[in-house]
Design an enzyme around this catalytic site. Sequence first.
Site, PDB file in Angstrom:
ATOM      1  NE  ARG A 179      -4.055  -1.868   0.208  1.00 13.86           N
ATOM      2  CZ  ARG A 179      -4.036  -3.164  -0.072  1.00 13.86           C
ATOM      3  NH1 ARG A 179      -2.946  -3.721  -0.558  1.00 13.86           N
ATOM      4  NH2 ARG A 179      -5.113  -3.899   0.103  1.00 13.86           N
ATOM      5  CB  SER A 258      -8.242  -1.473   4.460  1.00  9.90           C
ATOM      6  OG  SER A 258      -8.625  -2.729   3.961  1.00  9.90           O
ATOM      7  CD  GLU A 354      -5.327   0.818   2.450  1.00 11.33           C
ATOM      8  OE1 GLU A 354      -6.306   1.196   1.784  1.00 11.33           O
ATOM      9  OE2 GLU A 354      -5.088  -0.374   2.683  1.00 11.33           O
TER      10      GLU A 354
END
Length: 358
Positions: A179, A258, A354
């Site tokens: 990520r 997420s 994130e």
Amino acid sequence: MSTASWPAARPSPPALAIDRDASLRDYNSFGLPATARTLVHITSDADVRRLLAHPEHGRAPKLVLGGGSNLILSRDPQAVVLRVEVRGRRLVAERPDAWIVEAGAGERWHDVVAWTLDQGWPGLENLALIPGTVGAAPVQNIGAYGLELKDRFESLDAVDLVTGRSVTLDARACAFGYRDSVFKHDAADGGLAGKSLITRVRLRLPRPWAPVLGYLDLERKMSESGQTAPDARTIFDWVCAIRRAKLPDPAQIGNVGSFFKNPIVSAEQCRDIIGRDPEIVHYPMPDGSVKLAAGWLIDACGWKGKSVGRAGVYERQALVLVNRGGASGAEVVTLARAIQESVYGRFGIRLEPEPVIV
Ligand code: EPU
């Protein structure tokens, strides 16, 4: 008397599309209220150069907005907001080892996944239904069900937001991580955050196609259906069904997928934690470190289904924060901090968000 005439008038370039005091609520998947004093619609590299030459906005700080699916607007951005609307999809090359396809950064990621399958170029099926645009995909190296963007990445085009120069970057230059990419790091950190705008992405779909089936949820689908050799279309359908069962549709319930990354800890740290919590969901990594399921940690702290104001923790997946209707960015940030504190208090682990928080 002079007979000189004026040079023939060249067609003037189309003007930049600029909105004043634009609501960003429909431009971020969490549905947070925020206003851009100046919102510029970018449909090409030339639009970026036109903006850089603009007497008022050319040198102002800039915030690049893709599908807004990885962004938390905690307040009104103090920057000129650039909404990327570069369109187009095409097959660039059909090589013996791969199909190379290209899509404009403003295309919806899921539409491109579905289009490649319809054309008979499989390889993106595990990444079905991820919200957001093509241009946002490399920024956070999107991933799901055993596959990451970097596994299908060929190169991308971007425009430098200072010089206006167009550049092509390969995977090395993008420095993909979990990520993570060069686009999430500041210049001080050797990164390109806020320094460039991605306009097109090229994907490499390997031939012959081979399924990626290692992920537990997909193995479960295989045993339920009795199919041992699913084709790409079947995997696409399974991934869509798994996501629809676990994750809220941003069109109905605001969210950014997420909210935290799955933390990576050392083997010793993990042994320690397992000693105290034998149930903890964890995955050994090739380098000896261990990835922990952040959703499990948050769930274990009792957050599933809880709310702070109008921001909440999704009932079916504790890693996803949701807008219960009319949430403000500040409420989301307060909830996120409270979760981080309780996970740190119980497990000694710092969860890292994130999405980009502005
Ligand atoms: N779990 C719980 N309680 C929860 C949520 C999860 O116990 O409330 C446990 C699950 O039972 C499972 C484990 O945690 O054993 C992992 O959950 P899941 O398989 O749903 O995946 P995840 O780690 O929560 C990651 C990605 C998702 C991606 C899925 C599938 C991150 C931060 N998230 O989620 O990506 O779709 O794997 O590959 O890596 C996103 O980035 O926005 C995203 C949705």
